[in-house]
Motif scaffolding. Structure first.
Motif: not given
Length: 234
Positions: A21-23, A64, A66-67, A89, A92-93, A124
Motif C-alpha cells: 500500500d502506497c496510498s 505497489s 495507490s491511485t 506514497a 487512493y487505495t 496496508s
C-alpha cells in the motif's frame, strides 16, 4: 563417477511477491519510510531462508498500489541479487486492482508448471477504494493464486483487517497489526520468511479415501515488540 548431463540439481522457482500500500495515508507519521526500512531489513532474512533450501530458487517481485497500480519490482529477481528501491506514497487505495494484477502474473504462462507455491504478502494501512471483492475473486480463480501462501500485515488502527483476513483465507491466521516502526519490521520479517518457508514445504497428499489433505501449519505472528501498544504511534 561424474554427473551425467542433465543430472545437476534443478531448483524449482518459488515466486515471492510483496503487495504494498502506497496510498496517501502512508505519508503520515513516517509510515512509508518505515515500510521501506522494514523491507530492506527483511531481505537478509529472506536470503537466509533461500540458503537453507537448495531445492528452491527464491524469486522476488513487488507490486505497489495507490491511485496507480504498478510493478515496483517487475522482474522475478533472485533474492541474492535483490536491491530494494524506495517506495513513495500518495493517492487512493486500489487494493482490488493490485490483487488482479498479481493474478495476471500467476497465470500459466508466465508461471512455470514446476514452480513451488507462490508466497504473497499484503501490507496496508487503510481500506480499499476500489472493488476489492472482484480483485480477490480473480486472484483466487487462478490455481496458483488459490494455492499461494498468503499472509498480511496491517499498519495502524485504520487498516481494514476484515479484507486482510479474506486475503489470507486461513482459519487460524490473522493479519499482524503493527503500531510502530519496530513492530512493522518485526511483522514484515515474520510474514516474508514464514510465507517463503511454508511455500517451499511439500504439501500433504490426500488421504486414501480421497479426503482433502490437512493444511500445512503456518506459524502465527510473534508477540509485538517495541513500545507498549497503549502508547500507539499509528
Amino acid at each position: 563417477m561424474g554427473e551425467r548431463p542433465g543430472q545437476a540439481l534443478r531448483r524449482r522457482p518459488l515466486h515471492f511477491i510483496w503487495i504494498a500500500d502506497c496510498s496517501g495515508s502512508m505519508m503520515a507519521d513516517g509510515k512509508i519510510q518505515a515500510l521501506n526500512n522494514a523491507i530492506r531489513e527483511t531481505i537478509p532474512h529472506l536470503r537466509d531462508v533461500a540458503a537453507q533450501n537448495p531445492f528452491a530458487e527464491l524469486l522476488v517481485r513487488a507490486v505497489s498500489f495507490s491511485t496507480d497500480v504498478r510493478w515496483h519490482i517487475p522482474t522475478p529477481t533472485p533474492v541474492e541479487q535483490l536491491v530494494w528501491p524506495d517506495l513513495g506514497a500518495g493517492g487512493y487505495t486500489r487494493m482490488g486492482t493490485a490483487l488482479a494484477t498479481v493474478a495476471e502474473a500467476l497465470k500459466v504462462p508466465p508461471m512455470e508448471p514446476r514452480s513451488l507455491r507462490p508466497a504473497l504478502v499484503l501490507i496496508s494501512d487503510g481500506q480499499p477504494t476500489d472493488d476489492f471483492e472482484t480483485g480477490l475473486s480473480r486472484l483466487m480463480a487462478e490455481p496458483w493464486g488459490a494455492k499461494a501462501v498468503r499472509l498480511a500485515v496491517a499498519i495502524g488502527r485504520d487498516a481494514d483487517q476484515r479484507v486482510l483476513e479474506r486475503f489470507i483465507a486461513h482459519p487460524e491466521i490473522k493479519p499482524a497489526l503493527a503500531h510502530n516502526p519496530e513492530q512493522l519490521t518485526q511483522f514484515i520479517r515474520w510474514a516474508s520468511t514464514v510465507a517463503s518457508r511454508v511455500a517451499s514445504t511439500p504439501r500433504p497428499v490426500p488421504g486414501p479415501g480421497g479426503e482433502p489433505p490437512p493444511q500445512v501449519p503456518v506459524p502465527g505472528p510473534p508477540p509485538p515488540s517495541g513500545p507498549d501498544p497503549l502508547g500507539l504511534t499509528w
